[in-house]
Design a protein around this motif. Structure first.
Motif, PDB file in Angstrom:
ATOM      1  N   ALA A 195      83.239  -5.592 120.777  1.00  0.00           N
ATOM      2  CA  ALA A 195      82.824  -6.989 120.462  1.00  0.00           C
ATOM      3  C   ALA A 195      82.318  -7.896 121.631  1.00  0.00           C
ATOM      4  O   ALA A 195      81.607  -8.628 121.610  1.00  0.00           O
ATOM      5  N   SER A 196      83.064  -7.549 122.685  1.00  0.00           N
ATOM      6  CA  SER A 196      82.933  -8.218 123.855  1.00  0.00           C
ATOM      7  C   SER A 196      81.871  -7.698 124.845  1.00  0.00           C
ATOM      8  O   SER A 196      81.764  -8.425 126.078  1.00  0.00           O
ATOM      9  N   ALA A 197      81.438  -6.567 124.581  1.00  0.00           N
ATOM     10  CA  ALA A 197      80.411  -5.896 125.624  1.00  0.00           C
ATOM     11  C   ALA A 197      79.197  -6.741 125.982  1.00  0.00           C
ATOM     12  O   ALA A 197      78.735  -7.617 125.109  1.00  0.00           O
ATOM     13  N   SER A 198      78.888  -6.958 127.337  1.00  0.00           N
ATOM     14  CA  SER A 198      77.561  -7.530 127.622  1.00  0.00           C
ATOM     15  C   SER A 198      77.123  -6.825 128.963  1.00  0.00           C
ATOM     16  O   SER A 198      78.145  -5.954 129.629  1.00  0.00           O
ATOM     17  N   PRO A 199      76.197  -7.251 129.575  1.00  0.00           N
ATOM     18  CA  PRO A 199      75.476  -6.584 130.643  1.00  0.00           C
ATOM     19  C   PRO A 199      76.415  -7.226 131.741  1.00  0.00           C
ATOM     20  O   PRO A 199      76.681  -6.449 132.983  1.00  0.00           O
ATOM     21  N   GLU A 200      77.091  -8.402 131.790  1.00  0.00           N
ATOM     22  CA  GLU A 200      77.715  -8.748 132.743  1.00  0.00           C
ATOM     23  C   GLU A 200      79.450  -8.189 132.660  1.00  0.00           C
ATOM     24  O   GLU A 200      79.721  -7.982 133.723  1.00  0.00           O
ATOM     25  N   ARG A 201      79.623  -7.903 131.466  1.00  0.00           N
ATOM     26  CA  ARG A 201      81.070  -7.415 131.356  1.00  0.00           C
ATOM     27  C   ARG A 201      80.879  -6.369 130.289  1.00  0.00           C
ATOM     28  O   ARG A 201      81.211  -6.158 129.174  1.00  0.00           O
ATOM     29  N   PRO A 202      80.322  -5.018 130.817  1.00  0.00           N
ATOM     30  CA  PRO A 202      80.221  -3.775 130.137  1.00  0.00           C
ATOM     31  C   PRO A 202      81.619  -3.343 129.817  1.00  0.00           C
ATOM     32  O   PRO A 202      82.809  -3.507 130.179  1.00  0.00           O
ATOM     33  N   VAL A 203      81.690  -2.439 128.646  1.00  0.00           N
ATOM     34  CA  VAL A 203      82.752  -1.954 128.260  1.00  0.00           C
ATOM     35  C   VAL A 203      82.575  -0.251 128.271  1.00  0.00           C
ATOM     36  O   VAL A 203      81.508   0.227 127.957  1.00  0.00           O
ATOM     37  N   THR A 204      83.514   0.206 128.824  1.00  0.00           N
ATOM     38  CA  THR A 204      83.577   1.663 128.836  1.00  0.00           C
ATOM     39  C   THR A 204      84.730   2.452 128.365  1.00  0.00           C
ATOM     40  O   THR A 204      85.724   1.725 128.266  1.00  0.00           O
ATOM     41  N   LEU A 205      84.358   3.451 127.565  1.00  0.00           N
ATOM     42  CA  LEU A 205      85.329   4.076 126.866  1.00  0.00           C
ATOM     43  C   LEU A 205      85.206   5.518 127.052  1.00  0.00           C
ATOM     44  O   LEU A 205      84.252   6.174 127.344  1.00  0.00           O
ATOM     45  N   PRO A 206      86.384   6.010 126.909  1.00  0.00           N
ATOM     46  CA  PRO A 206      86.343   7.621 127.201  1.00  0.00           C
ATOM     47  C   PRO A 206      85.878   8.358 125.880  1.00  0.00           C
ATOM     48  O   PRO A 206      85.855   8.226 124.778  1.00  0.00           O
ATOM     49  N   VAL A 207      85.086   9.331 126.265  1.00  0.00           N
ATOM     50  CA  VAL A 207      84.462  10.482 125.113  1.00  0.00           C
ATOM     51  C   VAL A 207      85.491  11.480 124.856  1.00  0.00           C
ATOM     52  O   VAL A 207      85.603  12.355 125.891  1.00  0.00           O
ATOM     53  N   THR A 208      86.136  11.537 123.934  1.00  0.00           N
ATOM     54  CA  THR A 208      87.161  12.526 123.501  1.00  0.00           C
ATOM     55  C   THR A 208      86.780  13.582 122.496  1.00  0.00           C
ATOM     56  O   THR A 208      87.819  14.394 122.452  1.00  0.00           O
ATOM     57  N   GLU A 209      85.625  13.668 122.039  1.00  0.00           N
ATOM     58  CA  GLU A 209      85.246  14.677 120.909  1.00  0.00           C
ATOM     59  C   GLU A 209      83.612  14.734 121.210  1.00  0.00           C
ATOM     60  O   GLU A 209      83.020  13.728 121.476  1.00  0.00           O
ATOM     61  N   ASP A 210      83.174  15.758 121.054  1.00  0.00           N
ATOM     62  CA  ASP A 210      81.551  16.189 120.868  1.00  0.00           C
ATOM     63  C   ASP A 210      81.496  16.789 119.519  1.00  0.00           C
ATOM     64  O   ASP A 210      81.934  17.754 119.130  1.00  0.00           O
ATOM     65  N   ILE A 211      80.534  15.957 118.659  1.00  0.00           N
ATOM     66  CA  ILE A 211      80.390  16.406 117.246  1.00  0.00           C
ATOM     67  C   ILE A 211      78.809  16.885 117.101  1.00  0.00           C
ATOM     68  O   ILE A 211      77.807  15.865 116.931  1.00  0.00           O
ATOM     69  N   PRO A 212      78.433  17.863 117.135  1.00  0.00           N
ATOM     70  CA  PRO A 212      77.181  18.495 116.841  1.00  0.00           C
ATOM     71  C   PRO A 212      77.032  18.493 115.399  1.00  0.00           C
ATOM     72  O   PRO A 212      77.835  18.798 114.557  1.00  0.00           O
ATOM     73  N   ALA A 213      75.756  18.562 114.859  1.00  0.00           N
ATOM     74  CA  ALA A 213      75.591  18.861 113.270  1.00  0.00           C
ATOM     75  C   ALA A 213      75.885  20.007 113.062  1.00  0.00           C
ATOM     76  O   ALA A 213      75.953  20.945 113.602  1.00  0.00           O
ATOM     77  N   GLY A 214      76.699  20.162 111.957  1.00  0.00           N
ATOM     78  CA  GLY A 214      77.409  21.530 111.514  1.00  0.00           C
ATOM     79  C   GLY A 214      78.746  21.673 111.828  1.00  0.00           C
ATOM     80  O   GLY A 214      79.498  22.610 111.162  1.00  0.00           O
ATOM     81  N   ARG A 215      79.356  20.684 112.604  1.00  0.00           N
ATOM     82  CA  ARG A 215      80.879  20.858 112.688  1.00  0.00           C
ATOM     83  C   ARG A 215      81.510  20.466 111.686  1.00  0.00           C
ATOM     84  O   ARG A 215      81.404  19.867 110.954  1.00  0.00           O
ATOM     85  N   THR A 216      82.549  21.558 111.221  1.00  0.00           N
ATOM     86  CA  THR A 216      83.124  21.345 110.105  1.00  0.00           C
ATOM     87  C   THR A 216      84.564  20.851 109.913  1.00  0.00           C
ATOM     88  O   THR A 216      85.279  20.530 108.882  1.00  0.00           O
ATOM     89  N   ASP A 217      85.271  20.862 111.138  1.00  0.00           N
ATOM     90  CA  ASP A 217      86.579  20.452 111.201  1.00  0.00           C
ATOM     91  C   ASP A 217      86.719  19.024 111.124  1.00  0.00           C
ATOM     92  O   ASP A 217      86.113  18.341 111.720  1.00  0.00           O
ATOM     93  N   PRO A 218      87.623  18.473 110.343  1.00  0.00           N
ATOM     94  CA  PRO A 218      87.710  16.902 110.129  1.00  0.00           C
ATOM     95  C   PRO A 218      88.427  16.448 111.540  1.00  0.00           C
ATOM     96  O   PRO A 218      89.093  16.893 112.260  1.00  0.00           O
ATOM     97  N   LEU A 219      87.617  15.239 111.793  1.00  0.00           N
ATOM     98  CA  LEU A 219      88.081  14.539 113.065  1.00  0.00           C
ATOM     99  C   LEU A 219      88.473  12.986 113.048  1.00  0.00           C
ATOM    100  O   LEU A 219      87.904  12.596 112.058  1.00  0.00           O
TER     101      LEU A 219
END
Length: 407
Positions: free
Chosen positions: A62-86
């Motif tokens: 909600a507060s992200a902007s070029p002046e104040r970017p928001v950085t989040l950790p990437v905790t999963e990689d979801i390709p098409a066809g992945r079947t386990d619930p996340l």
């Protein structure tokens, strides 16, 4: 003489109601559904991503902007066809591919182009930076947004084409009930006929009706088979009918039905007592015949090529398509005549014509060619048939007429 409408009714009565057949979905191409087809599941079957990007919680950006970017950790990689619930934890992101299932908790997908991530294959970076907020629901394909389970996928009467096969396949429908396509044998008669490609002798012509009518049958949606013509010999003609009758739902002949000598079709079938030969008040195509041969419907058309094809359009095509569950009608429009026409009173005439539009937006039909039934050139050029009522003998340019669109 019998009217056109009366003979249309007689021909239609030769056909049974559409016969249902269960076909594998890919083999139903060109057939019509005889009942509604309901969706056994929803499409999409689950919430999924409409973009390659990152599944996020919109509130985290909600507060992200070029002046104040928001950085989040990437905790999963979801390709098409992945079947386990996340599940997406607040304050994290999942890299997700187009069509991949949305993790629980995520309510938006940010396209990869709007982040600092590198586009392309490979493992996801440990974190991703965003410089703008995103609306909840953005770039998400909701379950059932295309079609919901139990709703109508295809209504009865739908002609199965490539898009319909695609929908049925996506729904997992492996078979569909459709109207059976009818097998139609086309046979021409005449000792003057020569197979195209062979040399002509004086008094001979190339046989064209068989190829033309078989093409018309195929265009109408049925399974046409052209049996090469037979000479003007009654025994030979009946023998050829015997050969094809066991493998046909309809037999169409052309030629041999007029009032002259050597009318092999008329003479041969009159002896069976199950085929009626009549005159129909129309031009072209006055001599007609229909009935059954060994239990198989048979329709005998005149031999002049224009008469044969116009007769097919007026009498056979509508009934044939209706018997397969297909729409029997050509598109008809009202147009203004671009020139004067004359017609024999007492006969319903079908003239060849071409359409054009005037600057005022009016549709104009120009008659082409003389009415004689041997002018194939003008038949090939025709876009429509101009339907002139039987009680009309002339119409001036500018008159309104009904036309049946051929192409």
């Amino acid at each position: 003489m019998r009217t056109v409408a009366e003979h249309q009714a007689v021909v239609a009565a030769l056909f049974d109601a559409p016969q249902p057949v269960r076909l594998p979905t890919p083999e139903a191409l060109g057939c019509a559904t005889l009942a509604d087809v309901d969706a056994p599941l929803s499409l999409p079957g689950f919430d999924n991503s409409a973009m390659d990007g990152f599944a996020v919680l919109a509130a985290d950006l909600a507060s992200a902007s070029p002046e104040r970017p928001v950085t989040l950790p990437v905790t999963e990689d979801i390709p098409a066809g992945r079947t386990d619930p996340l599940a997406l934890a607040p304050g994290t992101a999942h890299r997700i591919m187009t069509g991949a299932p949305l993790p629980a908790g995520a309510d938006a997908v940010v396209p990869v182009e709007l982040t600092d991530a590198v586009v392309g294959p490979g493992e996801a970076a440990p974190q991703v930076t965003f410089t703008a907020p995103i609306d909840a629901g953005k770039h998400i394909r909701r379950a059932g947004s295309d079609i919901s389970a139990g709703s109508r996928a295809l209504p009865a009467g739908t002609v199965i084409g490539a898009p319909q096969i695609g929908l049925l396949a996506a729904l997992g429908v492996t078979e569909v009930t459709v109207g059976r396509l009818l097998r139609v044998v086309v046979l021409s008669t005449g000792s003057e006929l020569v197979e195209p490609g062979k040399p002509l002798r004086h008094g001979q012509i190339y046989e064209s009706n068989g190829a033309m009518l078989t093409a018309a049958v195929t265009e109408a949606g049925a399974l046409g088979r052209h049996v090469h013509f037979v000479p003007d010999d009654i025994a030979g003609f009946l023998s050829r009918l015997d050969e094809v009758a066991d493998d046909a739902d309809l037999i169409i002949t052309s030629g041999g039905v007029s009032a002259g000598a050597f009318e092999v079709v008329k003479e041969g079938l009159s002896s069976t007592g199950s085929v009626e030969f009549v005159k129909v008040a129309m031009q072209p195509g006055m001599p007609q015949g229909c009935g059954h041969y060994r239990g198989v419907p048979i329709i005998t058309l005149p031999g002049n090529p224009v008469s044969a094809l116009v007769s097919f359009e007026v009498f056979i095509r509508p009934a044939l398509r209706a018997a397969m569950g297909l729409d029997p009608n050509r598109r008809s429009v009202t147009a203004r005549l671009g020139g004067d026409i004359h017609s024999p009173r007492g006969k319903r005439q079908f003239l060849r014509g071409v359409l054009r539009s005037e600057s005022a937006g009016d549709t104009v039909v120009d008659p082409i060619g003389p009415p004689a039934s041997h002018h194939l050139r003008y038949l090939a050029e025709a876009e429509v048939l101009i339907d002139v009522p039987a009680d009309v003998d002339e119409l001036p340019a500018g008159s309104s007429v009904d036309v049946h669109v051929l192409r």
